[in-house]
Design a protein around this motif. Sequence first.
Motif, PDB file in Angstrom:
ATOM      1  N   THR A   1      18.203  11.614 -19.273  1.00 53.69           N
ATOM      2  CA  THR A   1      18.243  12.591 -20.358  1.00 53.69           C
ATOM      3  C   THR A   1      19.357  12.258 -21.345  1.00 53.69           C
ATOM      4  N   LEU A   2      19.135  12.627 -22.605  1.00 52.95           N
ATOM      5  CA  LEU A   2      20.163  12.476 -23.629  1.00 52.95           C
ATOM      6  C   LEU A   2      20.900  13.785 -23.886  1.00 52.95           C
ATOM      7  N   LEU A   3      20.491  14.851 -23.235  1.00 53.06           N
ATOM      8  CA  LEU A   3      21.209  16.119 -23.395  1.00 53.06           C
ATOM      9  C   LEU A   3      22.620  15.977 -22.826  1.00 53.06           C
ATOM     10  N   ASN A   4      23.597  16.306 -23.656  1.00 48.69           N
ATOM     11  CA  ASN A   4      25.027  16.205 -23.315  1.00 48.69           C
ATOM     12  C   ASN A   4      25.487  14.770 -23.086  1.00 48.69           C
ATOM     13  N   VAL A   5      24.769  13.812 -23.654  1.00 47.98           N
ATOM     14  CA  VAL A   5      25.154  12.410 -23.495  1.00 47.98           C
ATOM     15  C   VAL A   5      26.480  12.105 -24.196  1.00 47.98           C
ATOM     16  N   ALA A   6      26.918  12.985 -25.085  1.00 51.37           N
ATOM     17  CA  ALA A   6      28.205  12.786 -25.765  1.00 51.37           C
ATOM     18  C   ALA A   6      29.362  12.689 -24.777  1.00 51.37           C
ATOM     19  N   TYR A   7      29.193  13.250 -23.574  1.00 54.54           N
ATOM     20  CA  TYR A   7      30.272  13.250 -22.587  1.00 54.54           C
ATOM     21  C   TYR A   7      30.242  12.027 -21.662  1.00 54.54           C
ATOM     22  N   VAL A   8      29.187  11.241 -21.731  1.00 52.22           N
ATOM     23  CA  VAL A   8      29.041  10.117 -20.801  1.00 52.22           C
ATOM     24  C   VAL A   8      29.891   8.944 -21.290  1.00 52.22           C
ATOM     25  N   ARG A   9      30.712   8.426 -20.423  1.00 48.63           N
ATOM     26  CA  ARG A   9      31.631   7.350 -20.797  1.00 48.63           C
ATOM     27  C   ARG A   9      31.138   5.974 -20.376  1.00 48.63           C
ATOM     28  N   GLN A  10      30.255   5.891 -19.390  1.00 45.39           N
ATOM     29  CA  GLN A  10      29.676   4.617 -18.960  1.00 45.39           C
ATOM     30  C   GLN A  10      28.170   4.798 -18.955  1.00 45.39           C
ATOM     31  N   LEU A  11      27.517   4.243 -19.957  1.00 46.56           N
ATOM     32  CA  LEU A  11      26.116   4.541 -20.234  1.00 46.56           C
ATOM     33  C   LEU A  11      25.174   3.564 -19.541  1.00 46.56           C
ATOM     34  N   PHE A  12      23.907   3.958 -19.477  1.00 43.00           N
ATOM     35  CA  PHE A  12      22.868   3.347 -18.662  1.00 43.00           C
ATOM     36  C   PHE A  12      23.154   3.677 -17.190  1.00 43.00           C
ATOM     37  N   HIS A  13      22.151   3.534 -16.353  1.00 43.98           N
ATOM     38  CA  HIS A  13      22.312   3.853 -14.937  1.00 43.98           C
ATOM     39  C   HIS A  13      23.372   2.985 -14.276  1.00 43.98           C
ATOM     40  N   ASP A  14      23.578   1.786 -14.815  1.00 42.33           N
ATOM     41  CA  ASP A  14      24.571   0.881 -14.208  1.00 42.33           C
ATOM     42  C   ASP A  14      25.896   0.872 -14.954  1.00 42.33           C
TER      43      ASP A  14
ATOM     44  N   LEU B   1      16.921  22.591 -29.830  1.00 42.20           N
ATOM     45  CA  LEU B   1      17.167  21.155 -29.976  1.00 42.20           C
ATOM     46  C   LEU B   1      15.853  20.387 -30.079  1.00 42.20           C
ATOM     47  N   GLU B   2      14.847  20.828 -29.334  1.00 43.14           N
ATOM     48  CA  GLU B   2      13.529  20.210 -29.446  1.00 43.14           C
ATOM     49  C   GLU B   2      12.980  20.364 -30.858  1.00 43.14           C
ATOM     50  N   ILE B   3      13.073  21.578 -31.387  1.00 43.83           N
ATOM     51  CA  ILE B   3      12.550  21.849 -32.733  1.00 43.83           C
ATOM     52  C   ILE B   3      13.308  21.057 -33.779  1.00 43.83           C
ATOM     53  N   GLN B   4      14.643  21.027 -33.662  1.00 46.87           N
ATOM     54  CA  GLN B   4      15.452  20.293 -34.631  1.00 46.87           C
ATOM     55  C   GLN B   4      15.145  18.805 -34.608  1.00 46.87           C
ATOM     56  N   ALA B   5      14.787  18.277 -33.433  1.00 41.21           N
ATOM     57  CA  ALA B   5      14.459  16.850 -33.345  1.00 41.21           C
ATOM     58  C   ALA B   5      13.241  16.515 -34.188  1.00 41.21           C
ATOM     59  N   ARG B   6      12.322  17.455 -34.302  1.00 41.57           N
ATOM     60  CA  ARG B   6      11.099  17.218 -35.077  1.00 41.57           C
ATOM     61  C   ARG B   6      11.229  17.674 -36.526  1.00 41.57           C
TER      62      ARG B   6
ATOM     63  N   VAL C   1      11.753  11.971 -24.838  1.00 39.29           N
ATOM     64  CA  VAL C   1      10.889  12.916 -25.544  1.00 39.29           C
ATOM     65  C   VAL C   1      11.603  14.262 -25.687  1.00 39.29           C
ATOM     66  N   PRO C   2      11.792  14.759 -26.912  1.00 39.23           N
ATOM     67  CA  PRO C   2      12.528  16.022 -27.086  1.00 39.23           C
ATOM     68  C   PRO C   2      11.968  17.170 -26.260  1.00 39.23           C
ATOM     69  N   GLU C   3      10.638  17.281 -26.198  1.00 39.40           N
ATOM     70  CA  GLU C   3      10.014  18.390 -25.468  1.00 39.40           C
ATOM     71  C   GLU C   3      10.049  18.196 -23.956  1.00 39.40           C
ATOM     72  N   GLN C   4      10.580  17.099 -23.484  1.00 33.38           N
ATOM     73  CA  GLN C   4      10.649  16.824 -22.045  1.00 33.38           C
ATOM     74  C   GLN C   4      12.094  16.605 -21.609  1.00 33.38           C
ATOM     75  N   GLY C   5      12.992  17.422 -22.188  1.00 36.85           N
ATOM     76  CA  GLY C   5      14.394  17.312 -21.831  1.00 36.85           C
ATOM     77  C   GLY C   5      15.025  16.010 -22.299  1.00 36.85           C
ATOM     78  N   PHE C   6      14.474  15.426 -23.362  1.00 37.63           N
ATOM     79  CA  PHE C   6      14.943  14.148 -23.900  1.00 37.63           C
ATOM     80  C   PHE C   6      14.927  13.058 -22.830  1.00 37.63           C
ATOM     81  N   THR C   7      13.894  13.139 -21.972  1.00 41.29           N
ATOM     82  CA  THR C   7      13.577  12.064 -21.043  1.00 41.29           C
ATOM     83  C   THR C   7      12.062  11.926 -21.066  1.00 41.29           C
ATOM     84  N   SER C   8      11.466  11.373 -20.014  1.00 46.13           N
ATOM     85  CA  SER C   8      10.021  11.203 -19.973  1.00 46.13           C
ATOM     86  C   SER C   8       9.506  11.721 -18.643  1.00 46.13           C
ATOM     87  N   ASN C   9       8.708  12.803 -18.686  1.00 52.05           N
ATOM     88  CA  ASN C   9       8.252  13.456 -17.462  1.00 52.05           C
ATOM     89  C   ASN C   9       7.011  12.826 -16.843  1.00 52.05           C
TER      90      ASN C   9
END
Length: 390
Positions: A103-116, A370-375, A76-84
């Motif tokens: 969260t998806l904030l700064n996910v561009a830097y993540v090289r191994q995605l998902f928790h596992d 970023l929240e506003i731009q998402a909508r 959810v954009p208004e919840q830090g791009f996660t779910s509170n």
Amino acid sequence: MKFPLVALFLLACLLSACRRADEKIPAAPDSMFGLPPLTQSPADFPPPAKIALGRKLFMDRRLSYNDTMSCAMCHVPEQGFTSNELATPIGFEGQSLRRNAPTLLNVAYVRQLFHDGRAANLESQAWGPLLAADEMANPSADHVIRKIKAMADYRGMFETAFNGLEASQETIGAALAGYERTLLSGNSRFDRWYFGQESAAMDSSEQAGFRIFSGKANCIACHGIGEKSALFTDGRFHNTGIGRLPGTEKIAEKRSIQLVPGLRVDMDERTLQSVSEPAPGDAGRYEVTHNAADRGAYRTPTLRNIALTAPYMHDGSLTSLEQVVEFYERGGIDNPGKDSLLKPLHLSADEKRDLVAFLGTLTGGNVKSLEIQARTEAVVVGHRGAIRKP
């Protein structure tokens, strides 16, 4: 000097167009202050048409099998791009998902995605939820592609964004990934204090918290800081003891159950088991590598924007930063594979308070935009095609 009405109208249109163009810029230079530079590749700097398409796909409920779920409902954009609201999000037809939404904030830097860490890039990761039976529940990639091609409002959008290429598994993944790579958020108060040498950006309690973070608590061992930038993660996998590692669960007489956001009840375990399916086990990174050393290990999350992204841990079992600090104060939960870095911290009440205060300084300066731009320019399409403004 008087201007004709036509000239004033054209001037207003020009200014409006400039504002719309500004909204499509992925990130202003200062929004990345404190973040590492991204590599100079087309994938890291998607063009505006691809961003707009990816954002539309991200918000579109029709991408789920029954037209009810979108990516933005778990991120959810208004919840830090996660779910509170919930420890783990709700998926297809009310199913409880196994893991917390990162969260998806700064996910561009993540090289191994998902928790596992099972996905190597955002293009492939995007298809995971689309095809997961308990998330968006599509039976195949072809089903999603045919569905999008049949939607009139997507006509020409893929061809414009991808030089004539139509909707496909590759272009859908690339569009979603392109939008997600624009969710860059630096320029926190910590960045301005530490990298920008702005002494007033953090107060005395927050500065004391940083000294605890990088010293006595040794949080920096996994949530590192570089000389010119910081992602606050080592990108590696660690076992803290949290989770449902198969074979190690202890049956409690009572369990705290979240009925709705903000309401929990204690329920007898036998009663709960009589009305629900058994909670699935979770072996973490082991499910990807089948290496016994990876049992119960999960990727170190970034601490950037951590004050916005509760609940915490891969299972969402800790609801506040105070609980997180208390968890690490105890040295995690003992189990045969627990990481050797985790030891009791012996922090005082004031030190815990200061550490939590420091974590609050890691919120990016552009999160609200970023929240506003998402909508912006997005349309949420509900069940049976009912179109509503977001």
